[in-house]
Design a protein around this motif. Structure first.
Motif, PDB file in Angstrom:
ATOM      1  N   GLU A 264     -15.359 -18.811 -30.467  1.00 16.44           N
ATOM      2  CA  GLU A 264     -14.843 -19.990 -31.166  1.00 16.44           C
ATOM      3  C   GLU A 264     -13.343 -19.844 -31.431  1.00 16.44           C
ATOM      4  O   GLU A 264     -12.584 -20.801 -31.262  1.00 16.44           O
TER       5      GLU A 264
ATOM      6  N   LYS B  34     -15.297 -25.445 -19.385  1.00 14.06           N
ATOM      7  CA  LYS B  34     -14.700 -26.343 -20.397  1.00 14.06           C
ATOM      8  C   LYS B  34     -13.415 -25.749 -20.970  1.00 14.06           C
ATOM      9  O   LYS B  34     -12.410 -26.453 -21.101  1.00 14.06           O
TER      10      LYS B  34
ATOM     11  N   ASP C 269     -11.210 -33.246 -26.136  1.00 12.28           N
ATOM     12  CA  ASP C 269     -12.572 -33.558 -25.679  1.00 12.28           C
ATOM     13  C   ASP C 269     -13.207 -32.311 -25.050  1.00 12.28           C
ATOM     14  O   ASP C 269     -14.381 -32.014 -25.298  1.00 12.28           O
TER      15      ASP C 269
ATOM     16  N   LYS D  27     -14.154 -29.892 -27.773  1.00 15.57           N
ATOM     17  CA  LYS D  27     -15.399 -30.318 -28.425  1.00 15.57           C
ATOM     18  C   LYS D  27     -16.611 -29.949 -27.575  1.00 15.57           C
ATOM     19  O   LYS D  27     -17.621 -29.442 -28.085  1.00 15.57           O
ATOM     20  N   GLU D  28     -16.532 -30.197 -26.280  1.00 11.94           N
ATOM     21  CA  GLU D  28     -17.635 -29.864 -25.383  1.00 11.94           C
ATOM     22  C   GLU D  28     -17.886 -28.351 -25.360  1.00 11.94           C
ATOM     23  O   GLU D  28     -19.050 -27.922 -25.318  1.00 11.94           O
TER      24      GLU D  28
ATOM     25  N   GLU E 212     -19.735 -27.495 -28.522  1.00 12.08           N
ATOM     26  CA  GLU E 212     -21.137 -27.933 -28.439  1.00 12.08           C
ATOM     27  C   GLU E 212     -21.975 -26.943 -27.640  1.00 12.08           C
ATOM     28  O   GLU E 212     -23.123 -26.653 -28.002  1.00 12.08           O
ATOM     29  N   LEU E 213     -21.412 -26.406 -26.578  1.00 10.55           N
ATOM     30  CA  LEU E 213     -22.129 -25.402 -25.787  1.00 10.55           C
ATOM     31  C   LEU E 213     -22.304 -24.112 -26.587  1.00 10.55           C
ATOM     32  O   LEU E 213     -23.393 -23.529 -26.613  1.00 10.55           O
TER      33      LEU E 213
ATOM     34  N   HIS F  26     -22.450 -23.700 -29.736  1.00 11.75           N
ATOM     35  CA  HIS F  26     -23.359 -23.873 -30.869  1.00 11.75           C
ATOM     36  C   HIS F  26     -24.831 -23.908 -30.449  1.00 11.75           C
ATOM     37  O   HIS F  26     -25.708 -23.958 -31.305  1.00 11.75           O
ATOM     38  N   GLN F  27     -25.076 -23.826 -29.150  1.00 10.27           N
ATOM     39  CA  GLN F  27     -26.448 -23.647 -28.668  1.00 10.27           C
ATOM     40  C   GLN F  27     -26.872 -22.185 -28.747  1.00 10.27           C
ATOM     41  O   GLN F  27     -28.055 -21.864 -28.621  1.00 10.27           O
TER      42      GLN F  27
END
Length: 187
Positions: A177, A68, A155, A158-159, A162-163, A165-166
């Motif tokens: 980050e 990503k 986009d 963002k993806e 999201e990864l 934050h797992q």
């Protein structure tokens, strides 16, 4: 790493093939940058996770995270080619090299047939003329190619978040980050 080298080679060959015909579609563009850029960053992220003996699920999560940010990195690099800032490389170099990047692909897709033919002709026959390259750059800006490309880059950002934050909050995650933000905000 050998898989990344293979993907990079295949991505480069695909880009060379499509540059001759200037008929690249958005899906092919993503395939090219996934191979040429994102595969290397994905491999590096997976290798980093493996080096600290992470489980297979985390290694795969980091590989996907790397993909990503690799996609976002290349999209940002393509946007820099259309900017007004001095970034250490000539403006419009991708056009001069007949590289079809996302801003141009989108602008051509949205253009009328006659305008599309005119722009492709400029790229094929006048790509060494700075004034004509400037016309192509202006066309991309006016056609919404820059704003569309920025959206796609964000986009991917963002993806990537999201990864990340797992994973549990940690100094390493915070550093990643910062890396994501650097990739899309670099000048």
């Amino acid at each position: 790493m050998s898989e990344a080298v293979e993907a990079m080679s295949e991505g480069e060959l695909l880009q060379i093939e499509k540059a001759r015909r200037l008929d690249i579609k958005e899906s092919i563009y993503y395939e090219v940058i996934r191979g040429k850029t994102a595969s290397l960053i994905a491999s590096a992220c997976a290798a980093g996770a493996a080096s600290v003996r992470a489980d297979e699920e985390t290694i795969q999560l980091m590989r996907l995270f790397g993909e990503k940010i690799g996609m976002a990195f290349q999209i940002r690099d393509d946007l820099l080619d259309y900017g007004d800032e001095d970034i250490g490389k000539p403006r419009g170099i991708d056009i001069k090299e007949k590289k079809m990047t996302l801003p141009l692909i989108y602008a051509l897709k949205e253009a009328s047939k006659s305008e599309r033919c005119r722009i492709i002709n400029l790229i094929k026959r006048h790509n060494e003329n700075p004034k004509k390259v400037g016309e192509v750059i202006d066309f991309v800006w006016q056609s919404g190619g820059i704003s569309y490309t920025e959206k796609r880059m964000n986009d991917y950002r963002k993806e990537a978040f999201e990864l990340l934050h797992q994973l549990p909050l940690s100094p390493a995650r915070e550093s990643l980050e910062y890396l994501v933000n650097f990739v899309v905000e670099r000048k």
